[in-house]
Scaffold this active site. Structure first.
Site, PDB file in Angstrom:
ATOM      1  CD  GLU A 174      -7.456  -5.532   1.780  1.00  8.18           C
ATOM      2  OE1 GLU A 174      -6.316  -6.027   1.750  1.00  8.18           O
ATOM      3  OE2 GLU A 174      -7.723  -4.388   1.357  1.00  8.18           O
ATOM      4  CE  LYS A 220      -0.003  -8.364   3.670  1.00  4.23           C
ATOM      5  NZ  LYS A 220      -0.550  -8.199   2.307  1.00  4.23           N
ATOM      6  CG  ASP A 263       2.483  -6.707   1.257  1.00  6.96           C
ATOM      7  OD1 ASP A 263       2.149  -7.829   1.675  1.00  6.96           O
ATOM      8  OD2 ASP A 263       1.701  -5.731   1.230  1.00  6.96           O
ATOM      9  CB  SER A 307      -0.940   0.001   1.213  1.00  8.91           C
ATOM     10  OG  SER A 307      -0.221  -0.199   2.407  1.00  8.91           O
TER      11      SER A 307
HETATM   12  O1  KIV Z   1      -0.393  -3.398   1.644  1.00 10.44           O
HETATM   13  C1  KIV Z   1      -1.052  -3.350   2.692  1.00 10.44           C
HETATM   14  O2  KIV Z   1      -1.064  -2.352   3.423  1.00 10.44           O
HETATM   15  C2  KIV Z   1      -1.839  -4.531   3.053  1.00 10.44           C
HETATM   16  C3  KIV Z   1      -2.870  -4.371   4.124  1.00 10.44           C
HETATM   17  C4  KIV Z   1      -4.017  -3.634   3.576  1.00 10.44           C
HETATM   18  C5  KIV Z   1      -3.230  -5.667   4.739  1.00 10.44           C
HETATM   19  O3  KIV Z   1      -1.682  -5.560   2.470  1.00 10.44           O
END
Ligand code: KIV
Length: 285
Positions: free
Chosen positions: A195, A126, A96, A58
């Protein structure tokens, strides 16, 4: 730091950073507190209250003003992941894997995840996707990469989903979403983000899977919650329905910047306390 062997587990935890197995062990116990952070200063603040900090992709939308997370690169994630590690000492930092860096094969995913772990020092990665990613998650988990999974609304697939839409609002759509959650957890994910899915479905998945569920627009029944920091601080120009704004930093920053601008224009800033006087010469001894 050397920890005495006779120290009890709770004291030992106070001295070291939380790891994926600590989060895994929280299934059905005290709720897991997680927020996103992309830089050292906010990571330092979050670290006092959060069990886990997510360096989410994000950041592409929040820091760079992109419309989706699709253009985010691995180098962007590694740079900010490293910053968050420098700012924190206690929380598990999860980074991520961005779109296009892990979907081709399990080998590609391992190469990407290994680079993230080595270059940031974070404790887990993640990735988005359910049944289609199960084999990859198993491959990573068996090779020492802790994986947090992410199902329901998966923003990296926004172009295929046709927008950022809540999933499972019609019970007829529940089966594949529940199957996704089961597949990733059975494959070895230590936790799974749910989510933007219908509340009763999130509660049902939480009852069904053996690892913690971390909800965002999901259910209070989840084993933990995550939000994008700038959303809950009231800094983002728009926020989804599931965000609670705990303060209004946007208007507070606007007021502060307006005061600064007025004081610069009227020469009230800097004041005498903000400038350096000439040192008095020392008296000869
Ligand atoms: O990228 C992010 O902030 C996320 C959250 C919304 C879980 O994956």
């Amino acid at each position: 730091m050397l920890i005495p062997a006779n120290q009890n587990p709770r004291e030992q935890l106070a001295h070291r950073r939380l790891a994926a197995p600590d989060i895994r062990a929280r299934k059905g116990t005290t709720p897991i507190v997680m927020l996103t952070s992309y830089h050292a200063h906010t990571a330092r603040i979050l670290d006092q209250h959060c069990d886990a900090i997510l360096v989410g992709d994000s950041l592409g939308m929040v820091m760079h003003g992109l419309e989706t997370t699709v253009p985010v690169t691995l180098d962007m994630m590694i740079l900010q992941g490293h910053a968050v590690m420098r700012g924190s000492k206690h929380a598990l930092v999860v980074v991520d894997l961005p779109f296009g860096t892990y979907e081709v094969s399990k080998e590609q995913a391992f190469t990407t995840a290994a680079r993230v772990l080595k270059e940031t020092g974070c404790g887990a990665v993640k990735l988005e996707g359910g049944q289609r990613m199960a084999e990859t998650i198993r491959f990573l988990a068996e090779r020492g990469v802790p994986v947090m999974a992410h199902v329901g609304l998966t923003p990296q697939s926004v172009n295929a989903l046709g927008g950022f839409r809540a999933q499972g609002r019609d019970p007829a759509d529940w089966a594949p979403i529940a199957a996704d959650a089961r597949a990733v957890t059975e494959a070895g994910a230590f936790a799974v983000v749910l989510e933007a899915i219908a509340e009763p479905l999130a509660a049902q998945i939480t009852r069904e899977v053996a690892v913690p569920t971390i909800g965002i627009g999901a259910s209070p029944a989840c084993d933990g919650q995550v939000l994008v920091l700038e959303d809950m601080l009231g800094l983002s120009p728009w926020t989804p329905k599931f965000v609670k704004r705990y303060t209004s930093l946007g208007p507070a920053i606007a007021t502060a910047v307006a005061s600064y601008a007025a004081e610069v224009k009227s020469r009230r800033f800097p004041g005498p306390e903000h400038v350096y006087a000439v040192r008095k010469p020392e008296a000869p001894s």
